[in-house]
Motif scaffolding. Structure first.
Motif, PDB file in Angstrom:
ATOM      1  N   SER A 300     -38.526  -9.629  36.590  1.00 14.25           N
ATOM      2  CA  SER A 300     -38.759  -8.201  36.464  1.00 14.25           C
ATOM      3  C   SER A 300     -37.728  -7.563  35.536  1.00 14.25           C
ATOM      4  O   SER A 300     -38.054  -6.702  34.709  1.00 14.25           O
ATOM      5  N   ALA A 301     -36.466  -7.999  35.687  1.00 15.50           N
ATOM      6  CA  ALA A 301     -35.408  -7.445  34.850  1.00 15.50           C
ATOM      7  C   ALA A 301     -35.639  -7.783  33.378  1.00 15.50           C
ATOM      8  O   ALA A 301     -35.403  -6.951  32.497  1.00 15.50           O
ATOM      9  N   ARG A 302     -36.141  -8.987  33.089  1.00 11.45           N
ATOM     10  CA  ARG A 302     -36.390  -9.366  31.704  1.00 11.45           C
ATOM     11  C   ARG A 302     -37.475  -8.496  31.083  1.00 11.45           C
ATOM     12  O   ARG A 302     -37.340  -8.019  29.959  1.00 11.45           O
ATOM     13  N   VAL A 303     -38.554  -8.262  31.825  1.00 10.94           N
ATOM     14  CA  VAL A 303     -39.644  -7.434  31.313  1.00 10.94           C
ATOM     15  C   VAL A 303     -39.158  -6.006  31.077  1.00 10.94           C
ATOM     16  O   VAL A 303     -39.455  -5.396  30.031  1.00 10.94           O
ATOM     17  N   LEU A 304     -38.386  -5.481  32.019  1.00 13.41           N
ATOM     18  CA  LEU A 304     -37.924  -4.105  31.867  1.00 13.41           C
ATOM     19  C   LEU A 304     -36.856  -3.978  30.785  1.00 13.41           C
ATOM     20  O   LEU A 304     -36.806  -2.959  30.086  1.00 13.41           O
ATOM     21  N   ASP A 305     -36.026  -4.983  30.622  1.00 14.96           N
ATOM     22  CA  ASP A 305     -35.039  -4.940  29.537  1.00 14.96           C
ATOM     23  C   ASP A 305     -35.733  -4.928  28.176  1.00 14.96           C
ATOM     24  O   ASP A 305     -35.307  -4.216  27.248  1.00 14.96           O
ATOM     25  N   GLU A 306     -36.805  -5.689  28.054  1.00 16.11           N
ATOM     26  CA  GLU A 306     -37.561  -5.686  26.803  1.00 16.11           C
ATOM     27  C   GLU A 306     -38.201  -4.323  26.567  1.00 16.11           C
ATOM     28  O   GLU A 306     -38.221  -3.809  25.439  1.00 16.11           O
ATOM     29  N   ALA A 307     -38.697  -3.721  27.645  1.00 14.80           N
ATOM     30  CA  ALA A 307     -39.250  -2.379  27.534  1.00 14.80           C
ATOM     31  C   ALA A 307     -38.158  -1.374  27.164  1.00 14.80           C
ATOM     32  O   ALA A 307     -38.382  -0.462  26.351  1.00 14.80           O
ATOM     33  N   ILE A 327     -34.511  15.303  22.436  1.00 14.24           N
ATOM     34  CA  ILE A 327     -35.709  14.520  22.718  1.00 14.24           C
ATOM     35  C   ILE A 327     -35.910  14.523  24.222  1.00 14.24           C
ATOM     36  O   ILE A 327     -35.013  14.131  24.977  1.00 14.24           O
ATOM     37  N   LEU A 328     -37.081  14.987  24.646  1.00 16.10           N
ATOM     38  CA  LEU A 328     -37.419  14.955  26.065  1.00 16.10           C
ATOM     39  C   LEU A 328     -38.277  13.733  26.322  1.00 16.10           C
ATOM     40  O   LEU A 328     -39.344  13.567  25.721  1.00 16.10           O
ATOM     41  N   LEU A 329     -37.817  12.881  27.219  1.00 14.58           N
ATOM     42  CA  LEU A 329     -38.588  11.720  27.649  1.00 14.58           C
ATOM     43  C   LEU A 329     -39.233  12.071  28.979  1.00 14.58           C
ATOM     44  O   LEU A 329     -38.547  12.338  29.966  1.00 14.58           O
ATOM     45  N   ALA A 330     -40.558  12.096  29.011  1.00 16.37           N
ATOM     46  CA  ALA A 330     -41.282  12.535  30.204  1.00 16.37           C
ATOM     47  C   ALA A 330     -42.390  11.551  30.535  1.00 16.37           C
ATOM     48  O   ALA A 330     -42.665  10.611  29.791  1.00 16.37           O
ATOM     49  N   GLY A 331     -43.018  11.784  31.683  1.00 19.76           N
ATOM     50  CA  GLY A 331     -44.124  10.938  32.101  1.00 19.76           C
ATOM     51  C   GLY A 331     -43.801  10.140  33.348  1.00 19.76           C
ATOM     52  O   GLY A 331     -42.665  10.120  33.836  1.00 19.76           O
ATOM     53  N   GLU A 332     -44.815   9.434  33.835  1.00 16.70           N
ATOM     54  CA  GLU A 332     -44.672   8.683  35.081  1.00 16.70           C
ATOM     55  C   GLU A 332     -43.839   7.416  34.910  1.00 16.70           C
ATOM     56  O   GLU A 332     -43.456   6.795  35.900  1.00 16.70           O
ATOM     57  N   GLY A 333     -43.577   7.019  33.664  1.00 18.88           N
ATOM     58  CA  GLY A 333     -42.876   5.759  33.425  1.00 18.88           C
ATOM     59  C   GLY A 333     -41.395   5.875  33.183  1.00 18.88           C
ATOM     60  O   GLY A 333     -40.730   4.870  32.904  1.00 18.88           O
ATOM     61  N   VAL A 334     -40.814   7.087  33.289  1.00 16.13           N
ATOM     62  CA  VAL A 334     -39.415   7.242  32.913  1.00 16.13           C
ATOM     63  C   VAL A 334     -38.452   6.662  33.938  1.00 16.13           C
ATOM     64  O   VAL A 334     -37.246   6.635  33.698  1.00 16.13           O
ATOM     65  N   GLY A 335     -38.958   6.160  35.067  1.00 10.06           N
ATOM     66  CA  GLY A 335     -38.083   5.437  35.993  1.00 10.06           C
ATOM     67  C   GLY A 335     -37.447   4.234  35.339  1.00 10.06           C
ATOM     68  O   GLY A 335     -36.423   3.714  35.819  1.00 10.06           O
ATOM     69  N   LEU A 336     -38.011   3.782  34.218  1.00  9.23           N
ATOM     70  CA  LEU A 336     -37.421   2.698  33.435  1.00  9.23           C
ATOM     71  C   LEU A 336     -35.978   3.005  33.063  1.00  9.23           C
ATOM     72  O   LEU A 336     -35.111   2.113  33.089  1.00  9.23           O
ATOM     73  N   VAL A 337     -35.689   4.265  32.747  1.00  6.18           N
ATOM     74  CA  VAL A 337     -34.335   4.639  32.325  1.00  6.18           C
ATOM     75  C   VAL A 337     -33.354   4.533  33.488  1.00  6.18           C
ATOM     76  O   VAL A 337     -32.181   4.194  33.302  1.00  6.18           O
ATOM     77  N   ASP A 338     -33.817   4.813  34.704  1.00  6.29           N
ATOM     78  CA  ASP A 338     -32.937   4.696  35.866  1.00  6.29           C
ATOM     79  C   ASP A 338     -32.489   3.247  36.078  1.00  6.29           C
ATOM     80  O   ASP A 338     -31.364   2.990  36.522  1.00  6.29           O
ATOM     81  N   VAL A 339     -33.372   2.312  35.769  1.00  8.01           N
ATOM     82  CA  VAL A 339     -33.073   0.901  36.009  1.00  8.01           C
ATOM     83  C   VAL A 339     -32.374   0.252  34.813  1.00  8.01           C
ATOM     84  O   VAL A 339     -31.458  -0.551  34.980  1.00  8.01           O
ATOM     85  N   ALA A 340     -32.812   0.600  33.610  1.00  5.01           N
ATOM     86  CA  ALA A 340     -32.309  -0.085  32.408  1.00  5.01           C
ATOM     87  C   ALA A 340     -31.730   0.902  31.404  1.00  5.01           C
ATOM     88  O   ALA A 340     -31.780   0.660  30.185  1.00  5.01           O
ATOM     89  N   GLY A 341     -31.153   1.982  31.896  1.00  2.00           N
ATOM     90  CA  GLY A 341     -30.579   2.993  31.013  1.00  2.00           C
ATOM     91  C   GLY A 341     -29.539   2.470  30.038  1.00  2.00           C
ATOM     92  O   GLY A 341     -29.565   2.827  28.854  1.00  2.00           O
TER      93      GLY A 341
END
Length: 391
Positions: A300-307, A327-341
């Motif tokens: 999971s970490a590898r996929v999210l790091d690539e993202a 730049i505003l990053l919005a949407g349902e997918g921004v939890g990515l930044v919490d994990v791989a900021g």
């Protein structure tokens, strides 16, 4: 089935409109400040504000002068700041997804005062319009006489009334505004959902007061909106799926449709879920993938790091070429930044000049009610203030 008629609103002249928008977005403002911002004489401003006050759109707000001072003892022109009567009109906004309709009621300043969600069992245009009319009837029981309806749709919209193309709804040239207006008796404006969100953030959100501003959304798809000179840049590409041709890593993963290395294949929630499922055989929700990556699961970490690297590359490219103040990053997918900021930040720095200004990146987890609010803001802009028409 019909609903209560829309509240009346006299058309505004260009000068009245400019004053109303200035106070709406930046108020309360003193008369001298409004005159300075719009380069108006005191007499011209008085002429423009009189009908706005008489109609109930503007009000003289409570004074903020020195203690003990009152308007009665002051000399000359009235000194009270002018403000919008936010509760004088209500607006309905809808966001249509593949399987749900999300509705909100807002004030004139876009404050959400009610929500209503309904499943979308069919994509037949007439039946979707019926559902929107039913939801409008439900919402107006508590907030009667709305001034209008705004509808946000994923896809390409023409003349803010016709859904020219929406892949997820299977629509081509659907006159959605006409269908809903005929059922509700209310004026209706339809727009691409990302464009509506950009307008809302420009007037009332993260981009308020900025000259150059960008919104990047990640979720079921990729959305992009550019604001220059305080106004959204409209394009024939709006709603056409910009992320499919935004190649971030030509050696990146494939989507189920066979695209390799695009923003869609790397960043969207369906693609991330697809990658994890292909590797594990498990059909995991996006939130589960985020949780596993945060807990140290290597796949999971590898996929999210690539993202995250893809996201950092996109943000850096936007910053390099558009030079936005934010730049505003919005949407349902921004939890990515919490994990791989940290990966996002490192990638941004890698693709920026060492002496470039830091990127002001703001993140906002947007649910579908935020998108519905954006549609309501379009109704405020177009139906009431006559602003923001697509050129």
């Amino acid at each position: 089935m019909t609903t209560r008629a829309a509240a009346g609103w006299l058309p505004l002249s260009p000068g009245e409109r400019a004053v109303a928008i200035e106070v709406l977005v930046h108020g309360p403002l003193s008369r001298s400040e409004i005159a300075r911002r719009l380069n108006l004489s005191a007499g011209s401003l008085t002429r423009l504000t009189k009908p706005l006050i008489a109609s109930g759109l503007l009000i003289e707000a409570a004074e903020s002068g020195e203690e003990g001072e009152s308007a009665e003892v002051r000399q000359g022109r009235p000194s009270q700041p002018l403000d919008i009567v936010a509760e004088s009109r209500s607006f309905i906004g809808f966001k249509i997804t593949e399987d749900m309709v999300y509705g909100v009621v807002t004030t004139l300043r876009s404050d959400v005062v009610a929500r209503r969600d309904r499943p979308l069992p069919t994509h037949t245009p007439a039946e979707v319009a019926d559902l929107l009319a039913e939801m409008t009837e439900e919402l107006t029981r508590s907030f009667p006489a709305p001034a209008g309806i705004g509808i946000g749709v994923g896809g390409r919209v023409e003349k803010r009334s016709v859904v020219a193309e929406s892949a997820f709804l299977g629509w081509t040239d659907v006159p959605l505004a006409e269908l809903v207006a005929s059922r509700t008796g209310l004026p209706v404006v339809v727009e691409n959902d990302v464009a509506a969100l950009v307008e809302a953030e420009t007037w009332f959100g993260a981009g308020r007061g900025l000259d150059r501003f960008v919104v990047l959304t990640i979720g079921a798809g990729i959305g992009y909106g550019l604001v220059l000179g305080g106004s959204r840049v409209a394009s024939v590409e709006d709603g056409r799926g910009v992320g499919r041709r935004w190649i971030v890593n030509p050696y990146g993963p494939l989507t189920p449709e066979g695209e390799r290395g695009s923003a869609i294949s790397l960043l969207t929630i369906p693609s991330i879920r697809y990658q994890v499922s292909a590797a594990t055989g498990e059909d995991l929700a996006y939130e589960e993938i985020l949780a596993r990556a945060a807990a140290g699961d290597p796949l999971s970490a590898r996929v999210l790091d690539e993202a995250a690297r893809a996201l950092g590359t996109l943000v850096a490219q936007i910053a390099n070429f558009a030079m936005p103040q934010k730049i505003l990053l919005a949407g349902e997918g921004v939890g990515l930044v919490d994990v791989a900021g940290p990966v996002v930040e490192e990638t941004i720095l890698t693709h920026r000049h060492p002496q470039a200004d830091p990127v002001d990146l703001e993140t906002k987890v947007s649910d579908f009610h935020d998108w519905a609010r954006g549609a309501a803001v379009l109704a405020i802009q177009v139906l009431v203030l006559g602003a923001g028409e697509r050129r």
